[in-house]
Scaffold this motif. Structure first.
Motif, PDB file in Angstrom:
ATOM      1  N   THR A   1      -4.628   5.212  -5.012  1.00 18.04           N
ATOM      2  CA  THR A   1      -5.875   5.966  -4.902  1.00 18.04           C
ATOM      3  C   THR A   1      -5.818   6.950  -3.741  1.00 18.04           C
ATOM      4  O   THR A   1      -6.257   8.107  -3.864  1.00 18.04           O
ATOM      5  CB  THR A   1      -7.063   4.999  -4.730  1.00 18.04           C
ATOM      6  OG1 THR A   1      -7.097   4.086  -5.832  1.00 18.04           O
ATOM      7  CG2 THR A   1      -8.371   5.751  -4.653  1.00 18.04           C
ATOM      8  N   ALA A   2      -5.264   6.505  -2.621  1.00 20.75           N
ATOM      9  CA  ALA A   2      -5.166   7.386  -1.453  1.00 20.75           C
ATOM     10  C   ALA A   2      -4.279   8.597  -1.743  1.00 20.75           C
ATOM     11  O   ALA A   2      -4.598   9.723  -1.354  1.00 20.75           O
ATOM     12  CB  ALA A   2      -4.619   6.601  -0.260  1.00 20.75           C
ATOM     13  N   ALA A   3      -3.156   8.368  -2.447  1.00 21.73           N
ATOM     14  CA  ALA A   3      -2.250   9.478  -2.761  1.00 21.73           C
ATOM     15  C   ALA A   3      -2.893  10.460  -3.738  1.00 21.73           C
ATOM     16  O   ALA A   3      -2.728  11.687  -3.603  1.00 21.73           O
ATOM     17  CB  ALA A   3      -0.949   8.937  -3.337  1.00 21.73           C
TER      18      ALA A   3
ATOM     19  N   THR B   1      -6.157  10.996  -4.093  1.00 21.96           N
ATOM     20  CA  THR B   1      -7.210  11.693  -3.362  1.00 21.96           C
ATOM     21  C   THR B   1      -6.622  12.790  -2.487  1.00 21.96           C
ATOM     22  O   THR B   1      -7.163  13.914  -2.419  1.00 21.96           O
ATOM     23  CB  THR B   1      -8.006  10.695  -2.507  1.00 21.96           C
ATOM     24  OG1 THR B   1      -8.583   9.694  -3.353  1.00 21.96           O
ATOM     25  CG2 THR B   1      -9.104  11.401  -1.722  1.00 21.96           C
ATOM     26  N   ALA B   2      -5.508  12.493  -1.818  1.00 25.43           N
ATOM     27  CA  ALA B   2      -4.873  13.481  -0.955  1.00 25.43           C
ATOM     28  C   ALA B   2      -4.403  14.701  -1.747  1.00 25.43           C
ATOM     29  O   ALA B   2      -4.341  15.815  -1.209  1.00 25.43           O
ATOM     30  CB  ALA B   2      -3.693  12.849  -0.223  1.00 25.43           C
TER      31      ALA B   2
ATOM     32  N   ARG C   1       1.469   4.291  -2.850  1.00 25.21           N
ATOM     33  CA  ARG C   1       1.415   5.713  -2.498  1.00 25.21           C
ATOM     34  C   ARG C   1       2.696   6.427  -2.927  1.00 25.21           C
ATOM     35  O   ARG C   1       2.653   7.538  -3.487  1.00 25.21           O
ATOM     36  CB  ARG C   1       1.212   5.848  -0.984  1.00 25.21           C
ATOM     37  CG  ARG C   1       0.985   7.272  -0.509  1.00 25.21           C
ATOM     38  CD  ARG C   1       0.820   7.345   1.000  1.00 25.21           C
ATOM     39  NE  ARG C   1      -0.321   6.542   1.447  1.00 25.21           N
ATOM     40  CZ  ARG C   1      -0.207   5.439   2.170  1.00 25.21           C
ATOM     41  NH1 ARG C   1       0.985   4.976   2.516  1.00 25.21           N
ATOM     42  NH2 ARG C   1      -1.278   4.785   2.550  1.00 25.21           N
TER      43      ARG C   1
ATOM     44  N   GLU D   1      -4.850   0.555  -3.765  1.00 26.84           N
ATOM     45  CA  GLU D   1      -5.298   1.276  -2.571  1.00 26.84           C
ATOM     46  C   GLU D   1      -4.361   2.438  -2.243  1.00 26.84           C
ATOM     47  O   GLU D   1      -4.807   3.560  -1.974  1.00 26.84           O
ATOM     48  CB  GLU D   1      -5.366   0.310  -1.381  1.00 26.84           C
ATOM     49  CG  GLU D   1      -5.793   0.977  -0.078  1.00 26.84           C
ATOM     50  CD  GLU D   1      -5.786   0.030   1.110  1.00 26.84           C
ATOM     51  OE1 GLU D   1      -5.753   0.522   2.259  1.00 26.84           O
ATOM     52  OE2 GLU D   1      -5.805  -1.204   0.890  1.00 26.84           O
ATOM     53  N   GLY D   2      -3.050   2.179  -2.272  1.00 21.71           N
ATOM     54  CA  GLY D   2      -2.097   3.236  -1.980  1.00 21.71           C
ATOM     55  C   GLY D   2      -2.110   4.332  -3.026  1.00 21.71           C
ATOM     56  O   GLY D   2      -2.043   5.529  -2.694  1.00 21.71           O
TER      57      GLY D   2
ATOM     58  N   VAL E   1       0.851  -1.194   0.000  1.00 23.23           N
ATOM     59  CA  VAL E   1       0.000   0.000   0.000  1.00 23.23           C
ATOM     60  C   VAL E   1       0.888   1.246   0.000  1.00 23.23           C
ATOM     61  O   VAL E   1       0.687   2.176  -0.794  1.00 23.23           O
ATOM     62  CB  VAL E   1      -0.948   0.002   1.214  1.00 23.23           C
ATOM     63  CG1 VAL E   1      -1.734   1.317   1.273  1.00 23.23           C
ATOM     64  CG2 VAL E   1      -1.907  -1.183   1.155  1.00 23.23           C
TER      65      VAL E   1
END
Length: 341
Positions: free
Chosen positions: A208-210, A212-213, A174, A205-206, A170
């Protein structure tokens, strides 16, 4: 007694060392085995005598006294895989520092073969086992009553009570996106392998999180799942560039996919890294370092993963209870990603 008085046709014994050092056999044994009931000056004298005579303690005898054999089992399910080899090398480095002998077995992904190898290793009275997986999906714990410590590496045990040493996939996903954003990229696509692999899902998952941030969305609003092969990298790239010509970066779930992406972009006349950046995953140097241009990649530090697994096994053998660890990845930058402007 001097060195020359030891008969040339036989190896030196503990009795020879004791005579040369001027101590009893019991004292020489304590000094060589590091027990604390010996004065420092006496220990030095005994060790110097042992070195002078090239004395090596009998491993079997020491094992009978300590309850250990100085041997460890390494069990892999994919000896030819590019992930297993560096892990095994790292573990062996950790073992070498402690003068431990290693039995290596390849189960080839077969549960029956694995059970047979485990029984064979236990019959040889190994002090512990390291189990190396071929993919990052959790695996069942070893079957049966295992009376020695076991450390799982790369593929974690499905039992959270077991000791597992894994890479943070993950976090790796990111890192890949954060690197592309730091290069000035904003329209980032993700091409990866089969959705059934935990590694693929974790990296998504990683990533997508980066995104979004950073207030961004993945090009196409989805990852492009497929195979881990170059052919999928080429096919997916043609699809993405045709449907989303604004794409300015592609995060690839493997270096093999990455090389296919680079080939397709070159065919399409897209300059790398001038108009589009590409980053891979695995840092498989046979591919990443020989791509055109050379491929930036996320490295899971597999050799370090193996070394940590070896150290944790030593700790478990010594009676401590190590915790499972998820170790960070790193970005190895090459010519396929460069800052915009």
């Amino acid at each position: 007694m001097t060195e020359s008085e030891v008969p040339a046709k036989r190896p030196p014994t503990l009795t020879d060392v004791a005579k040369l050092a001027g101590v009893s056999v019991a004292t020489a044994s304590k000094a060589i085995n590091g027990r604390g009931e010996v004065r420092a000056t006496t220990r030095v004298r005994v060790l110097e005598a042992a070195e002078l005579l090239s004395f090596a303690p009998n491993a079997l005898a020491r094992g009978l006294l300590s309850g250990r054999t100085g041997t460890v089992g390494l069990l892999t399910s994919d000896l030819e895989g590019r992930f297993s080899i560096p892990i095994l090398m790292g573990a062996e480095d950790a073992f070498g520092a402690g003068q431990v002998s290693v039995f290596l077995c390849d189960a080839r992904g077969d549960a029956i073969r694995e059970k047979h190898h485990v029984q064979a290793l236990l019959s040889r009275r190994v002090d512990g086992l390291i189990v190396v997986g071929s993919r990052t999906d959790p695996r069942p714990p070893l079957a049966g009553n295992i009376a020695v410590p076991v450390v799982y590496v790369y593929a974690p045990s499905a039992d959270p009570k077991d000791i597992s040493i894994t890479a943070d996939n993950v976090g790796g996903g990111r890192l890949a996106i954060e690197h592309l954003i730091s290069c000035g990229r904003r329209n980032i696509a993700h091409i990866t392998g089969e959705a059934g692999f935990q590694a693929a899902r974790d990296r998504v998952e990683g990533a997508t999180a980066a995104l979004t941030a950073a207030g961004l969305r993945m090009v196409g609003d989805r990852p492009y799942f497929g195979s881990w092969e170059e052919s999928w990298g080429r096919a997916a790239t043609h699809m993405i560039v045709e449907q989303h010509p604004e794409v300015d970066a592609i995060f690839c779930g493997s270096d093999q996919i990455g090389r296919g992406v680079l080939d397709a972009l070159r065919d399409l006349g897209r300059e790398v890294p001038g108009t589009i950046s590409v980053i891979g995953f695995d840092n498989w140097e046979a591919i990443s370092a020989d791509s055109r241009p050379r491929l930036t990649s996320v490295d899971m530090n597999l050799k370090h993963l193996g070394a940590v697994a070896g150290k944790r096994l030593f700790e478990a053998i010594d009676g401590t209870v190590p915790r499972s660890e998820e170790l960070p990845c790193r970005v190895v930058m090459r010519e396929s990603t460069m800052p915009v402007g």
